[in-house]
Design a protein around this motif. Structure first.
Motif, PDB file in Angstrom:
ATOM      1  N   VAL A 150      34.737  27.976  52.060  1.00 24.70           N
ATOM      2  CA  VAL A 150      35.291  26.665  51.677  1.00 24.70           C
ATOM      3  C   VAL A 150      36.809  26.660  51.833  1.00 24.70           C
ATOM      4  O   VAL A 150      37.395  25.697  52.356  1.00 24.70           O
ATOM      5  N   SER A 151      37.448  27.745  51.407  1.00 23.51           N
ATOM      6  CA  SER A 151      38.916  27.829  51.537  1.00 23.51           C
ATOM      7  C   SER A 151      39.335  27.818  53.000  1.00 23.51           C
ATOM      8  O   SER A 151      40.337  27.176  53.359  1.00 23.51           O
ATOM      9  N   ALA A 152      38.593  28.519  53.849  1.00 20.34           N
ATOM     10  CA  ALA A 152      38.935  28.567  55.271  1.00 20.34           C
ATOM     11  C   ALA A 152      38.799  27.186  55.914  1.00 20.34           C
ATOM     12  O   ALA A 152      39.649  26.774  56.717  1.00 20.34           O
ATOM     13  N   ILE A 153      37.741  26.448  55.560  1.00 17.22           N
ATOM     14  CA  ILE A 153      37.550  25.099  56.119  1.00 17.22           C
ATOM     15  C   ILE A 153      38.680  24.171  55.681  1.00 17.22           C
ATOM     16  O   ILE A 153      39.257  23.422  56.483  1.00 17.22           O
ATOM     17  N   LEU A 154      39.010  24.214  54.386  1.00 18.78           N
ATOM     18  CA  LEU A 154      40.072  23.342  53.872  1.00 18.78           C
ATOM     19  C   LEU A 154      41.429  23.710  54.461  1.00 18.78           C
ATOM     20  O   LEU A 154      42.230  22.835  54.819  1.00 18.78           O
ATOM     21  N   PHE A 155      41.685  25.010  54.589  1.00 12.32           N
ATOM     22  CA  PHE A 155      42.970  25.428  55.158  1.00 12.32           C
ATOM     23  C   PHE A 155      43.073  25.059  56.635  1.00 12.32           C
ATOM     24  O   PHE A 155      44.176  24.796  57.137  1.00 12.32           O
ATOM     25  N   SER A 156      41.934  25.011  57.331  1.00  6.86           N
ATOM     26  CA  SER A 156      41.954  24.585  58.727  1.00  6.86           C
ATOM     27  C   SER A 156      42.452  23.148  58.846  1.00  6.86           C
ATOM     28  O   SER A 156      43.229  22.818  59.761  1.00  6.86           O
TER      29      SER A 156
ATOM     30  N   HIS B  63      36.046  38.109  43.084  1.00  4.48           N
ATOM     31  CA  HIS B  63      36.520  39.406  43.558  1.00  4.48           C
ATOM     32  C   HIS B  63      38.059  39.407  43.645  1.00  4.48           C
ATOM     33  O   HIS B  63      38.654  38.408  44.072  1.00  4.48           O
ATOM     34  N   PRO B  64      38.717  40.507  43.256  1.00  4.92           N
ATOM     35  CA  PRO B  64      40.197  40.534  43.266  1.00  4.92           C
ATOM     36  C   PRO B  64      40.806  40.225  44.632  1.00  4.92           C
ATOM     37  O   PRO B  64      41.863  39.581  44.695  1.00  4.92           O
ATOM     38  N   VAL B  65      40.177  40.664  45.711  1.00  6.91           N
ATOM     39  CA  VAL B  65      40.720  40.378  47.045  1.00  6.91           C
ATOM     40  C   VAL B  65      40.726  38.875  47.310  1.00  6.91           C
ATOM     41  O   VAL B  65      41.700  38.318  47.837  1.00  6.91           O
ATOM     42  N   ILE B  66      39.660  38.202  46.921  1.00 19.39           N
ATOM     43  CA  ILE B  66      39.550  36.751  47.138  1.00 19.39           C
ATOM     44  C   ILE B  66      40.619  36.018  46.326  1.00 19.39           C
ATOM     45  O   ILE B  66      41.299  35.118  46.843  1.00 19.39           O
ATOM     46  N   ILE B  67      40.770  36.396  45.067  1.00 20.88           N
ATOM     47  CA  ILE B  67      41.769  35.740  44.216  1.00 20.88           C
ATOM     48  C   ILE B  67      43.180  35.984  44.753  1.00 20.88           C
ATOM     49  O   ILE B  67      44.009  35.062  44.817  1.00 20.88           O
ATOM     50  N   PHE B  68      43.446  37.219  45.163  1.00 19.50           N
ATOM     51  CA  PHE B  68      44.780  37.562  45.685  1.00 19.50           C
ATOM     52  C   PHE B  68      45.098  36.751  46.941  1.00 19.50           C
ATOM     53  O   PHE B  68      46.192  36.177  47.058  1.00 19.50           O
ATOM     54  N   LEU B  69      44.157  36.680  47.878  1.00 21.69           N
ATOM     55  CA  LEU B  69      44.392  35.930  49.107  1.00 21.69           C
ATOM     56  C   LEU B  69      44.550  34.438  48.827  1.00 21.69           C
ATOM     57  O   LEU B  69      45.375  33.756  49.454  1.00 21.69           O
ATOM     58  N   TYR B  70      43.767  33.915  47.885  1.00 22.27           N
ATOM     59  CA  TYR B  70      43.862  32.485  47.574  1.00 22.27           C
ATOM     60  C   TYR B  70      45.256  32.131  47.038  1.00 22.27           C
ATOM     61  O   TYR B  70      45.883  31.172  47.506  1.00 22.27           O
ATOM     62  N   PHE B  71      45.745  32.906  46.081  1.00 24.66           N
ATOM     63  CA  PHE B  71      47.052  32.583  45.508  1.00 24.66           C
ATOM     64  C   PHE B  71      48.180  32.830  46.510  1.00 24.66           C
ATOM     65  O   PHE B  71      49.187  32.101  46.505  1.00 24.66           O
ATOM     66  N   CYS B  72      48.042  33.853  47.361  1.00 23.83           N
ATOM     67  CA  CYS B  72      49.049  34.060  48.416  1.00 23.83           C
ATOM     68  C   CYS B  72      49.107  32.850  49.339  1.00 23.83           C
ATOM     69  O   CYS B  72      50.189  32.391  49.724  1.00 23.83           O
ATOM     70  N   LEU B  73      47.937  32.319  49.684  1.00 27.79           N
ATOM     71  CA  LEU B  73      47.860  31.156  50.565  1.00 27.79           C
ATOM     72  C   LEU B  73      48.531  29.939  49.932  1.00 27.79           C
ATOM     73  O   LEU B  73      49.336  29.247  50.575  1.00 27.79           O
ATOM     74  N   ILE B  74      48.219  29.678  48.672  1.00 22.93           N
ATOM     75  CA  ILE B  74      48.789  28.516  47.984  1.00 22.93           C
ATOM     76  C   ILE B  74      50.306  28.657  47.849  1.00 22.93           C
ATOM     77  O   ILE B  74      51.062  27.707  48.106  1.00 22.93           O
ATOM     78  N   LEU B  75      50.779  29.841  47.461  1.00 19.88           N
ATOM     79  CA  LEU B  75      52.215  30.035  47.282  1.00 19.88           C
ATOM     80  C   LEU B  75      52.961  29.931  48.608  1.00 19.88           C
ATOM     81  O   LEU B  75      54.082  29.403  48.657  1.00 19.88           O
ATOM     82  N   MET B  76      52.360  30.400  49.694  1.00 26.98           N
ATOM     83  CA  MET B  76      53.001  30.265  51.004  1.00 26.98           C
ATOM     84  C   MET B  76      53.109  28.801  51.408  1.00 26.98           C
ATOM     85  O   MET B  76      54.139  28.370  51.956  1.00 26.98           O
ATOM     86  N   ILE B  77      52.066  28.022  51.140  1.00 31.12           N
ATOM     87  CA  ILE B  77      52.119  26.590  51.471  1.00 31.12           C
ATOM     88  C   ILE B  77      53.237  25.908  50.699  1.00 31.12           C
ATOM     89  O   ILE B  77      54.004  25.099  51.242  1.00 31.12           O
ATOM     90  N   ILE B  78      53.352  26.228  49.404  1.00 32.83           N
ATOM     91  CA  ILE B  78      54.381  25.587  48.574  1.00 32.83           C
ATOM     92  C   ILE B  78      55.780  26.006  49.021  1.00 32.83           C
ATOM     93  O   ILE B  78      56.694  25.172  49.153  1.00 32.83           O
ATOM     94  N   MET B  79      55.977  27.302  49.287  1.00 39.43           N
ATOM     95  CA  MET B  79      57.318  27.803  49.573  1.00 39.43           C
ATOM     96  C   MET B  79      57.813  27.437  50.970  1.00 39.43           C
ATOM     97  O   MET B  79      59.003  27.238  51.182  1.00 39.43           O
TER      98      MET B  79
END
Length: 303
Positions: free
Chosen positions: A237-243, A13-29
């Motif tokens: 799964v993403s929420a558990i890993l991000f925790s 789903h586009p919302v899931i993909i958008f949130l996932y990449f936002c999360l990864i980019l925030m961690i990197i930046m």
């Protein structure tokens, strides 16, 4: 346009993909830890290798090398903080410049971060096409979503049109190996041709969007997206890993200091949990591709 291999992750789903990449980019930046930056770069390269043809990766590696060298040398030459002196440039008795290992290492780390951000933005553009942007922001921010979707669409079109213009110039006898002023004039003519084509194309696109009712309240989307079980699974799964990543970050397990000396903060147990969680979080697109590949291979073997 990038040549894409068969892929499965962009079908979430586009919302899931958008949130996932936002999360990864925030961690990197927002992370200064060089291990996190290096992990993001390595996993990003492998993910890009899975989704994009090798020719595209080779051209990206040249750009990465330039970004990396400029970042490393820029910080090393202009920042003189740190205690580990590699060499010193003495101008006078009262003025000298110290070139330190800490500033060199920070430049290397910054270059790795820039390359990682570039790779993950490219992965985002591969997984998130113009139709998904219009789906997410078309009703709330119609003008912004239209501009973003046109940018994503027009960049590969510009590249293709430049190739067509150069091919046409070659067909009428213009030599591609000209030098100096002739080369500048040739590139200027290419730019004018591309600029005229872009203006004409934008007017046609704008008229086409208006005629189809873009921006109206009752307009429906061409493609409908629904939340499926696999989307919910990916979110959990993403929420558990991000925790695990967040817990490690709050407890100081990711802390890192460049100045005055390089110092890596390690919290026993927590740091290991954080790095493992981050590794799996970064690898989620690859794991999805691997799962689907194994599934289809098994089904083909069963037939």
């Amino acid at each position: 346009m990038n040549s894409l291999k068969k892929q499965y992750f962009p079908h979430f789903h586009p919302v899931i993909i958008f949130l996932y990449f936002c999360l990864i980019l925030m961690i990197i930046m927002f992370s200064v830890n060089p291990i996190i930056r290096l992990m993001a770069l390595i996993v990003g390269v492998f993910t890009q290798w899975r989704l994009v043809e090798k020719q595209q990766i080779k051209s990206d590696l040249k750009l990465f090398a330039i970004i990396f060298i400029f970042s490393m040398l820029g910080n090393f030459l202009f920042v003189h903080t740190g205690r580990t002196i590699l060499f010193e440039w003495v101008i006078s008795a009262s003025k000298s410049y110290r070139f330190t290992w800490e500033s060199l290492f920070y430049g290397i780390s910054f270059g790795v971060m820039m390359c990682a951000i570039f790779i993950w933005f490219r992965l985002f553009s591969l997984c998130f096409d113009s139709e998904k942007i219009l789906y997410l922001f078309g009703k709330r921010l119609p003008k912004v979503s239209l501009v973003l979707s046109m940018i994503l669409r027009f960049i590969p079109l510009y590249q293709k049109e430049v190739d067509n213009i150069k091919l046409a110039q070659k067909g009428i006898g213009l030599n591609n190996e000209v030098e100096g002023r002739k080369k500048i004039e040739k590139e200027y003519q290419t730019f004018l041709s591309l600029f005229g084509w872009a203006l004409e194309k934008s007017i046609i696109t704008s008229d086409s969007m208006n005629s189809r009712g873009y921006g109206l309240k009752n307009r429906t989307q061409y493609q409908a997206y629904h939340i499926k079980r696999r989307d919910i699974t990916l979110v959990l799964v993403s929420a558990i890993l991000f925790s695990g990543v967040y817990l490690c970050s709050k407890s100081g397990g990711f802390s890192f200091y460049y100045y005055p000396r390089i110092n890596l903060g390690i919290e026993e147990g927590v740091s290991l949990l954080g790095y493992i969680s981050l590794g799996f979080l970064l690898c989620l697109p690859l794991l999805v591709e691997l799962k689907e590949q194994v599934k289809w291979t098994y089904l083909e073997w069963k037939m």
